[in-house]
Design a protein around this motif. Structure first.
Motif, PDB file in Angstrom:
ATOM      1  N   MET A 578      49.170  32.467  33.390  1.00  0.00           N
ATOM      2  CA  MET A 578      48.110  32.491  34.410  1.00  0.00           C
ATOM      3  C   MET A 578      48.520  31.760  35.681  1.00  0.00           C
ATOM      4  SD  MET A 578      45.654  34.377  33.533  1.00  0.00           S
ATOM      5  CE  MET A 578      44.416  33.878  34.758  1.00  0.00           C
ATOM      6  N   VAL A 579      49.621  31.021  35.621  1.00  0.00           N
ATOM      7  CA  VAL A 579      50.132  30.387  36.842  1.00  0.00           C
ATOM      8  C   VAL A 579      50.449  31.450  37.900  1.00  0.00           C
ATOM      9  CG1 VAL A 579      52.092  29.077  37.765  1.00  0.00           C
ATOM     10  CG2 VAL A 579      50.998  28.360  35.638  1.00  0.00           C
ATOM     11  N   ASN A 580      50.760  32.648  37.453  1.00  0.00           N
ATOM     12  CA  ASN A 580      51.097  33.732  38.376  1.00  0.00           C
ATOM     13  C   ASN A 580      49.858  34.345  39.037  1.00  0.00           C
ATOM     14  OD1 ASN A 580      54.113  34.081  37.751  1.00  0.00           O
ATOM     15  ND2 ASN A 580      53.210  34.185  35.706  1.00  0.00           N
ATOM     16  N   ASN A 581      48.662  33.907  38.636  1.00  0.00           N
ATOM     17  CA  ASN A 581      47.429  34.505  39.173  1.00  0.00           C
ATOM     18  C   ASN A 581      47.288  34.255  40.666  1.00  0.00           C
ATOM     19  OD1 ASN A 581      44.926  35.910  38.872  1.00  0.00           O
ATOM     20  ND2 ASN A 581      43.865  33.946  39.046  1.00  0.00           N
ATOM     21  N   ASN A 582      47.671  33.057  41.149  1.00  0.00           N
ATOM     22  CA  ASN A 582      47.544  32.747  42.583  1.00  0.00           C
ATOM     23  C   ASN A 582      48.423  33.667  43.414  1.00  0.00           C
ATOM     24  OD1 ASN A 582      45.748  30.671  42.034  1.00  0.00           O
ATOM     25  ND2 ASN A 582      47.361  29.103  41.917  1.00  0.00           N
ATOM     26  N   ALA A 583      49.679  33.854  42.976  1.00  0.00           N
ATOM     27  CA  ALA A 583      50.570  34.746  43.721  1.00  0.00           C
ATOM     28  C   ALA A 583      50.022  36.160  43.717  1.00  0.00           C
ATOM     29  CB  ALA A 583      51.967  34.713  43.107  1.00  0.00           C
ATOM     30  N   GLN A 620      39.808  40.382  36.155  1.00  0.00           N
ATOM     31  CA  GLN A 620      39.567  40.524  34.720  1.00  0.00           C
ATOM     32  C   GLN A 620      40.755  41.204  34.013  1.00  0.00           C
ATOM     33  OE1 GLN A 620      35.812  42.648  34.467  1.00  0.00           O
ATOM     34  NE2 GLN A 620      34.690  40.766  33.986  1.00  0.00           N
ATOM     35  N   ALA A 621      41.276  42.236  34.652  1.00  0.00           N
ATOM     36  CA  ALA A 621      42.404  42.965  34.057  1.00  0.00           C
ATOM     37  C   ALA A 621      43.627  42.054  33.948  1.00  0.00           C
ATOM     38  CB  ALA A 621      42.728  44.207  34.890  1.00  0.00           C
ATOM     39  N   PHE A 622      43.888  41.255  35.024  1.00  0.00           N
ATOM     40  CA  PHE A 622      45.044  40.350  34.989  1.00  0.00           C
ATOM     41  C   PHE A 622      44.877  39.309  33.885  1.00  0.00           C
ATOM     42  CE2 PHE A 622      47.674  36.805  36.267  1.00  0.00           C
ATOM     43  CZ  PHE A 622      48.838  37.431  36.707  1.00  0.00           C
ATOM     44  N   ASP A 623      43.664  38.746  33.782  1.00  0.00           N
ATOM     45  CA  ASP A 623      43.399  37.737  32.757  1.00  0.00           C
ATOM     46  C   ASP A 623      43.583  38.335  31.357  1.00  0.00           C
ATOM     47  OD1 ASP A 623      42.642  35.472  31.416  1.00  0.00           O
ATOM     48  OD2 ASP A 623      40.496  35.761  31.753  1.00  0.00           O
ATOM     49  N   MET A 624      43.036  39.550  31.137  1.00  0.00           N
ATOM     50  CA  MET A 624      43.145  40.175  29.821  1.00  0.00           C
ATOM     51  C   MET A 624      44.608  40.487  29.479  1.00  0.00           C
ATOM     52  SD  MET A 624      40.958  43.324  28.189  1.00  0.00           S
ATOM     53  CE  MET A 624      41.679  44.629  29.150  1.00  0.00           C
ATOM     54  N   LYS A 625      45.373  40.895  30.513  1.00  0.00           N
ATOM     55  CA  LYS A 625      46.783  41.203  30.287  1.00  0.00           C
ATOM     56  C   LYS A 625      47.539  39.952  29.826  1.00  0.00           C
ATOM     57  CE  LYS A 625      50.252  44.171  30.660  1.00  0.00           C
ATOM     58  NZ  LYS A 625      50.283  45.435  29.903  1.00  0.00           N
ATOM     59  N   MET A 626      47.272  38.846  30.467  1.00  0.00           N
ATOM     60  CA  MET A 626      47.967  37.613  30.107  1.00  0.00           C
ATOM     61  C   MET A 626      47.517  37.115  28.735  1.00  0.00           C
ATOM     62  SD  MET A 626      49.977  37.385  32.623  1.00  0.00           S
ATOM     63  CE  MET A 626      49.859  39.149  32.937  1.00  0.00           C
ATOM     64  N   ARG A 627      46.213  37.311  28.431  1.00  0.00           N
ATOM     65  CA  ARG A 627      45.726  36.891  27.112  1.00  0.00           C
ATOM     66  C   ARG A 627      46.370  37.716  25.986  1.00  0.00           C
ATOM     67  NH1 ARG A 627      41.163  33.620  27.142  1.00  0.00           N
ATOM     68  NH2 ARG A 627      40.231  33.314  29.205  1.00  0.00           N
ATOM     69  N   ILE A 628      46.401  39.038  26.166  1.00  0.00           N
ATOM     70  CA  ILE A 628      46.965  39.890  25.111  1.00  0.00           C
ATOM     71  C   ILE A 628      48.459  39.648  24.957  1.00  0.00           C
ATOM     72  CG2 ILE A 628      47.569  41.918  26.488  1.00  0.00           C
ATOM     73  CD1 ILE A 628      45.862  41.967  23.057  1.00  0.00           C
TER      74      ILE A 628
END
Length: 719
Positions: A578-583, A620-628
């Motif tokens: 999730m560190v990549n979320n800001n970029a 939401q899609a980015f978060d779910m991708k990182m979770r899975i």
């Protein structure tokens, strides 16, 4: 003779023979003592008895007595020979009768060979003082073992008998030729054929030398008078069988009327004795071809290492005494033959020479023969001891069956659980722990490769966005719908669901092969056991395989059912991703930024196409991708670890209890039985081997008993 240490024909020959005999008996005694110890130990293990308690005391006493035996230098040759060597010659003859040569133990032998019509029969008749079969073609059609034994008292009647096919036929001097012909016909048939089965002629008579010789069929190249077409090959095979061993002395009978180098008997003897060191030549018909005979026997163009003896054959109705007188007169008075040294002429010289040769080969070979008998007997007893005990009762059968199971279990524990490969050091397929680890490692790598890193094809987050749109509910927009997460998880699990099942099939097929091979190895001595044992192994592995498949399918279904883990690695990995979320957010908001995003584990990802979607859906899609992604690593690890633990437990259960239960059920099943006794019948090959060993042990023990009797005679003489 000098090269072989046989000495000369001087007056002290009696003393030399007696001294040789004493030394021989001492060596024989030492050999006998050494060999009995190992044999006795093996006999005790088999419950075959041991030496008597006073045996060692007898041997000790005998050894002390032998050291003080004195020699009478003036004793007659035959007397001295009888006292010391005669018992040992009898021993060799008895060992030959027992057929100890079947055990690969060669006996010292004087073998008489010669071309047809070379005068072989005349020489043997002169030595034995009896008439042998005469006629056209081959007279000697079987190996004739002639045992001559001097009777010191000339008043005693000669004793003659034949031994063949396990029976003894008495005869006399007047009928011995006829008796030999009848016995030969019984052995080789009444035609002109030959046989390798020997016939023994025993002659006990005053004045004959103490000798044992084997007379072989005369060599002929052209079959005549109804002889088989391959008569030469048959005779050659018999002769080569007898003259090839190093223990054989070749008595080559040559006619003075032919060139020695052209004789077939010379050619054969040179094949096995190139230097001639164990070949003695007898030249017959010296009176018919005296010209050049002196040069022939002194020049020695054919390497006769033991020398020549020239003789005159008995003619017509001459008595043996008359023939000897004529022979002496011939070599004394004939202008050509008189040139030959007197130590090389006459039947008496030949007899004495043969006695010395015989003493030499006995002294050389008999101690080794005793040692070989001891060694062979000890080896056979050990091999017999290692064979499975013969089953004679239900209790013994069940005990043996349990032993097979026990040995198999121990072998499987070694190779399947403890990584011990001493039973299969060079067979890598049986190094099971290493092979199972390879199966598991390949399985883990296959699971990792099956995880597709999407997004590199321009579809990053598209699956997640579609699922989010299809699972919209009325709740706060910053929550990831659990149904969407489970849908992605189930798709990923379905993609790898075949891999664990394939692993189970590979592993249990391999284990079945290993278990079967181990069981076959330990029950190979029982012909009925392999089939039922193989069925038991296949049935057991099939059941274990079904259980494992069911277990693995459960594991796969559990992974589809829900998302759960207590592994802290999940949160660690999710936060790292999730560190990549800001970029990602910066690229989405600033259209001047490049549309490539680098994410560890994904590489360079094209994300420009996501600017067309609403921000909340993208987040939401980015978060779910990182979770899975974080959770999937936990799933794969769980699938590998659970599989490993399951297999280890299954193998332990297989070896520890299931195999024994299944094998007992199989062997006792009425569908495949016939009873435990039937299952443990001894295989024909093992039964044959057991009988062979038992016969061999009996023969060798009989041979030892023969030698023991000689030791007793030595003890009596020493007294």
């Amino acid at each position: 003779m000098a090269r072989l240490g046989l000495g000369s024909m001087e007056e002290n020959e009696d003393k030399k023979v007696d001294s040789l005999a004493r030394k021989l008996l001492g060596v024989l005694l030492q050999t006998w003592r050494g060999g009995r110890k190992s044999v006795t130990a093996n006999m005790a293990r088999l419950g075959l008895g041991s030496m008597e308690e006073n045996e060692e005391k007898k041997l000790d006493s005998l050894e002390r007595k032998l050291s003080g035996v004195s020699c009478d230098a003036h004793a007659p040759l035959v007397s001295s020979y009888n006292d010391r060597i005669r018992p040992l010659l009898d021993t060799v003859d008895e060992l030959r009768r027992l057929k100890v040569m079947q055990e690969g133990i060669q006996l010292p032998t004087i073998v008489v060979v010669g071309d047809q019509s070379s005068g072989k029969s005349s020489v043997l008749e002169s030595l034995a003082g009896i008439s042998l079969p005469r006629g056209q073609g081959i007279c000697t059609r079987v190996p004739l073992i002639m045992r001559l034994q001097n009777l010191p008292d000339h008043l005693l009647q000669p004793e003659l008998h034949l031994e063949f096919h396990g029976k003894t036929i008495s005869t006399d001097e007047a009928h011995v030729s006829e008796a030999i012909n009848l016995a030969t016909d019984e052995i080789a048939g009444d035609g002109k054929g030959i046989s390798q089965t020997p016939l023994t002629l025993v002659v006990k008579k005053n004045g004959v030398p103490d000798l044992t010789m084997i007379d072989l069929p005369g060599i002929t190249r052209v079959p005549v008078h109804g002889q088989p077409q391959d008569i030469y090959e048959q005779i050659s095979n018999i002769i080569m069988e007898y003259i090839k061993p190093e223990e054989s002395i070749i008595l080559n009978v040559l006619s003075a009327t032919v060139d020695f180098p052209t004789c077939e008997s010379i050619r054969m003897s040179q094949q096995v004795d190139r230097t001639g060191q164990r070949t003695l030549a007898v030249v017959t018909k010296a009176d018919k071809a005296p010209e050049g005979l002196f040069e022939k026997v002194t020049r020695d163009d054919v390497n006769i290492g033991l020398g020549y003896v020239c003789v005159r054959n008995r003619i017509g109705e001459e008595s043996y005494n008359e023939a000897r007188k004529e022979e002496a007169r011939l070599f004394e008075a004939h202008p050509l033959l008189a040139r030959i040294d007197k130590s090389m002429v006459g039947i008496p010289v030949l007899a004495q020479r043969l006695v010395h040769v015989q003493a030499m080969i006995i002294s050389k070979c008999l101690p080794d023969i005793v040692q070989k008998i001891n060694d062979k007997l000890s080896a056979n007893l050990s091999e017999l001891n290692r064979m499975p005990k013969h089953i004679s009762s239900v209790a013994e059968a069940m005990t043996a069956y349990v032993q097979v199971i026990g040995l198999s279990k121990e072998s499987l524990k070694k190779i399947l659980m403890r990584a011990e490969f001493d039973e299969y050091p060079d067979d890598k397929e049986m190094h099971c722990t290493a092979r199972l680890a390879e199966f598991l490692n390949n399985y883990s790598e296959q699971l990792q490769k099956s995880t597709v890193v999407d997004g590199t094809d321009g579809n990053f987050l598209m699956e997640e966005i579609k699922l989010l749109e299809e699972t919209k509910v009325m709740w706060l927009p910053n929550f990831v719908p659990r149904s969407a997460f489970l849908a992605v998880l189930q798709r990923k699990v379905n993609n790898i669901s075949d891999t664990p099942v394939e692993l189970i099939a590979k592993v249990w097929n391999y284990i079945e092969k290993v278990v079967t091979e181990v069981l076959m190895h330990h029950c190979e001595n029982y012909p009925q056991l392999p089939s039922s044992t193989r069925r038991a192994a296949q049935s057991l592995v099939a059941k274990m395989k079904d259980k494992s498949t069911e277990r693995v399918l459960e594991m796969v279904e559990m992974e589809k059912l829900t998302d759960y883990t207590c592994d802290p690695e999940y949160m660690t990995q999710w936060r790292k991703l999730m560190v990549n979320n800001n970029a990602f957010t910066e690229i989405m908001n600033d259209h001047s930024e490049p549309t490539l995003l680098h994410i560890e584990g994904f590489g360079e990802i094209e994300v420009g196409h996501l600017r067309a979607f609403p921000k909340d859906i993208r987040d939401q899609a980015f978060d779910m991708k990182m979770r899975i992604t974080a959770y999937w690593k936990i799933v794969l690890k769980r699938l590998v670890d659970s599989m490993a633990l399951h297999l280890l437990l299954s193998v332990r259960n297989l070896v520890g209890k299931d195999m024994e239960v299944e094998m007992v059920r199989e062997v006792m099943s009425p569908d495949h039985g016939g009873g435990i006794e039937r299952v443990l019948e001894e295989s024909p090959s093992v039964a044959k081997k057991r009988i062979r060993l038992q016969k061999s042990v009996k023969l060798l023990k009989d041979s030892q008993n023969v030698i023991a009797m000689i030791m007793d005679k030595i003890a009596i003489n020493a007294d």
